[in-house]
Design a protein around this motif. Structure first.
Motif, PDB file in Angstrom:
ATOM      1  N   GLY A  35       0.813  -1.221   0.000  1.00 64.09           N
ATOM      2  CA  GLY A  35       0.000   0.000   0.000  1.00 64.09           C
ATOM      3  C   GLY A  35       0.843   1.266   0.000  1.00 64.09           C
ATOM      4  N   GLU A  36       1.818   1.321   0.895  1.00 64.24           N
ATOM      5  CA  GLU A  36       2.653   2.531   1.017  1.00 64.24           C
ATOM      6  C   GLU A  36       3.474   2.762  -0.246  1.00 64.24           C
ATOM      7  OE1 GLU A  36       2.686   4.922   3.445  1.00 64.24           O
ATOM      8  OE2 GLU A  36       0.871   3.814   3.984  1.00 64.24           O
ATOM      9  N   GLU A  37       4.091   1.671  -0.759  1.00 65.58           N
ATOM     10  CA  GLU A  37       4.922   1.799  -1.978  1.00 65.58           C
ATOM     11  C   GLU A  37       4.105   2.367  -3.134  1.00 65.58           C
ATOM     12  OE1 GLU A  37       5.878  -2.214  -3.239  1.00 65.58           O
ATOM     13  OE2 GLU A  37       6.711  -2.692  -1.265  1.00 65.58           O
ATOM     14  N   ARG A  38       2.822   2.070  -3.147  1.00 68.28           N
ATOM     15  CA  ARG A  38       1.976   2.517  -4.260  1.00 68.28           C
ATOM     16  C   ARG A  38       1.372   3.891  -3.996  1.00 68.28           C
ATOM     17  NH1 ARG A  38       2.181  -1.561  -8.499  1.00 68.28           N
ATOM     18  NH2 ARG A  38       3.679  -2.916  -7.503  1.00 68.28           N
ATOM     19  N   GLY A  39       1.836   4.539  -2.934  1.00 66.30           N
ATOM     20  CA  GLY A  39       1.356   5.897  -2.641  1.00 66.30           C
ATOM     21  C   GLY A  39       0.029   5.894  -1.900  1.00 66.30           C
ATOM     22  N   GLY A  40      -0.284   4.790  -1.227  1.00 62.58           N
ATOM     23  CA  GLY A  40      -1.522   4.725  -0.435  1.00 62.58           C
ATOM     24  C   GLY A  40      -2.533   3.804  -1.087  1.00 62.58           C
ATOM     25  N   MET A  41      -3.448   3.304  -0.259  1.00 63.10           N
ATOM     26  CA  MET A  41      -4.437   2.320  -0.725  1.00 63.10           C
ATOM     27  C   MET A  41      -5.362   2.924  -1.783  1.00 63.10           C
ATOM     28  SD  MET A  41      -4.205  -0.719   0.090  1.00 63.10           S
ATOM     29  CE  MET A  41      -3.477  -1.253   1.601  1.00 63.10           C
ATOM     30  N   GLU A  42      -5.492   4.256  -1.814  1.00 62.27           N
ATOM     31  CA  GLU A  42      -6.394   4.866  -2.804  1.00 62.27           C
ATOM     32  C   GLU A  42      -5.862   4.699  -4.230  1.00 62.27           C
ATOM     33  OE1 GLU A  42      -4.960   6.305  -0.302  1.00 62.27           O
ATOM     34  OE2 GLU A  42      -4.000   8.197  -0.832  1.00 62.27           O
ATOM     35  N   ASN A  43      -4.596   4.309  -4.365  1.00 59.53           N
ATOM     36  CA  ASN A  43      -4.054   4.089  -5.709  1.00 59.53           C
ATOM     37  C   ASN A  43      -4.206   2.642  -6.170  1.00 59.53           C
ATOM     38  OD1 ASN A  43      -3.259   6.687  -6.305  1.00 59.53           O
ATOM     39  ND2 ASN A  43      -1.352   6.476  -5.162  1.00 59.53           N
ATOM     40  N   ILE A  44      -4.918   1.865  -5.391  1.00 57.40           N
ATOM     41  CA  ILE A  44      -5.130   0.466  -5.772  1.00 57.40           C
ATOM     42  C   ILE A  44      -6.610   0.279  -6.109  1.00 57.40           C
ATOM     43  CG2 ILE A  44      -5.043  -1.931  -4.942  1.00 57.40           C
ATOM     44  CD1 ILE A  44      -2.597  -1.073  -3.282  1.00 57.40           C
ATOM     45  N   VAL A  45      -6.885  -0.364  -7.230  1.00 56.54           N
ATOM     46  CA  VAL A  45      -8.272  -0.615  -7.628  1.00 56.54           C
ATOM     47  C   VAL A  45      -8.445  -2.105  -7.913  1.00 56.54           C
ATOM     48  CG1 VAL A  45     -10.134  -0.066  -9.243  1.00 56.54           C
ATOM     49  CG2 VAL A  45      -8.446   1.663  -8.707  1.00 56.54           C
ATOM     50  N   LEU A  46      -9.473  -2.680  -7.337  1.00 63.93           N
ATOM     51  CA  LEU A  46      -9.775  -4.093  -7.567  1.00 63.93           C
ATOM     52  C   LEU A  46     -10.985  -4.197  -8.501  1.00 63.93           C
ATOM     53  CD1 LEU A  46      -9.588  -5.284  -3.825  1.00 63.93           C
ATOM     54  CD2 LEU A  46      -7.717  -4.977  -5.453  1.00 63.93           C
TER      55      LEU A  46
END
Ligand SMILES: Cc1ncc(C[n+]2csc(CCOP(=O)(O)OP(=O)(O)O)c2C)c(N)n1
Ligand code: SF4
Length: 283
Positions: A35-46
């Motif tokens: 999550g952190e590496e991707r700049g936060g969970m808001e940058n992940i979409v399922l």
């Protein structure tokens, strides 16, 4: 974000012992780690399809989109192409992706769009209570084939290799540590990644005993070599009693499909303004 915050209050309706639990737990661990590496969970979409597998997005507190049956790949591709900053992970069933949605999967692999597809391959239609799918073995007796299927299964990994997928792996819902490691590698890969997870459906096709005897993690396998991957992927054809290799079986680097080139001035605010004026014009 900690483990508790990724959970949701949705009541889990999967059968006790279903392999989907392992995928959920593995994905949750991986998302917590990245999550952190991707700049936060808001940058992940399922993105998920329709089937038992699809409920996974209800149980994860992450932005998600339910696609219609067979359409996980194109929806995931569209999201990624619209915003390259996002990490997009699709969850599909074997019926969903290797049946109705097959052409979409082939084209996503061919284009090498930077998405990860996690296939919950229980080799049966779970939600619709036990019909055969493209990876059920020859002779499979299910609701729609009480006397057994008359057609052999396809090997989805061989098809993905032929379609140009740049990352191909296999996981098993009863080999948790390896599953986590494999999912992490797939999500980290730049390009189209597919992980076929042997996800046991305890209710309609319980293969735990069979898989437990046959799965193995190849030693010294050259995942960077096309020939080596071809041979490893063809070792088990989803029909025979051959050993079943787990882990990353193929990976290569090739140019990404990033959609139409964007001009320098086409920043996010400029695009947002254009989209809103188009919507005003047309709606
Ligand atoms: C367009 C469309 N076709 C068919 C269906 C019916 N349908 C719903 S779930 C499903 C099968 C799901 O099986 P699979 O993708 O293997 O997922 P599982 O339930 O095993 O996780 C089918 C055929 C549907 N909902 N929509
Ligand atoms: S029917 Fe099969 S796939 Fe669906 S929840 Fe039950 S065990 Fe899992």
């Amino acid at each position: 974000m900690g483990a508790r915050e990724l959970g949701t209050s949705a009541v889990n309706t999967w059968c006790k012992g279903c392999g989907n639990f392992a995928i959920l737990n593995a994905v949750r661990t991986v998302l917590e780690a990245i999550g952190e590496e991707r700049g936060g969970m808001e940058n992940i979409v399922l993105v998920s399809g329709i089937g038992c597998h699809a409920k996974i997005v209800d149980y994860l507190n992450v932005n998600s989109f339910y696609a219609i049956h067979g359409r996980v790949a194109p929806v995931a591709e569209g999201i990624k192409l619209a915003n390259q900053n996002l990490t997009v992970i699709g969850f599909a069933g074997d019926g969903d992706s290797y049946g109705e949605g097959l052409e979409h999967l082939v084209f996503a692999a061919k284009r090498n769009v930077d998405i990860t597809m996690i296939i919950h391959n229980n080799r049966v239609y779970g939600l619709t209570t036990g019909q055969y799918t493209p990876t059920s073995p020859l002779g499979f007796k299910g609701k729609s084939t009480p006397r057994g299927t008359k057609e052999p299964p396809l090997n989805p990994l061989e098809l993905m290799l032929a379609s140009g997928a740049s990352f191909i792996a296999r996981g098993y819902s009863n080999r948790m540590d390896l599953l986590k490691q494999t999912l992490r590698e797939a999500i980290a890969h730049r390009g189209f990644a597919l992980v076929d997870v042997l996800q046991v459906c305890v209710t309609f096709y319980n293969l735990y005993m069979d898989y437990n005897k046959r799965v193995y993690q190849p030693e010294g396998h050259d995942a960077g070599g096309h020939e080596a991957a071809f041979h490893k992927i063809r070792e088990w054809d989803y029909n025979s009693q051959a050993p079943i290799a787990l882990g990353t079986l193929y990976r290569c680097e090739r140019p990404l499909f990033e959609g139409p080139a964007r001009s320098e001035e086409m920043t996010l605010p400029v695009r947002a303004a254009r989209i809103s004026s188009l919507l005003k014009e047309r709606i």
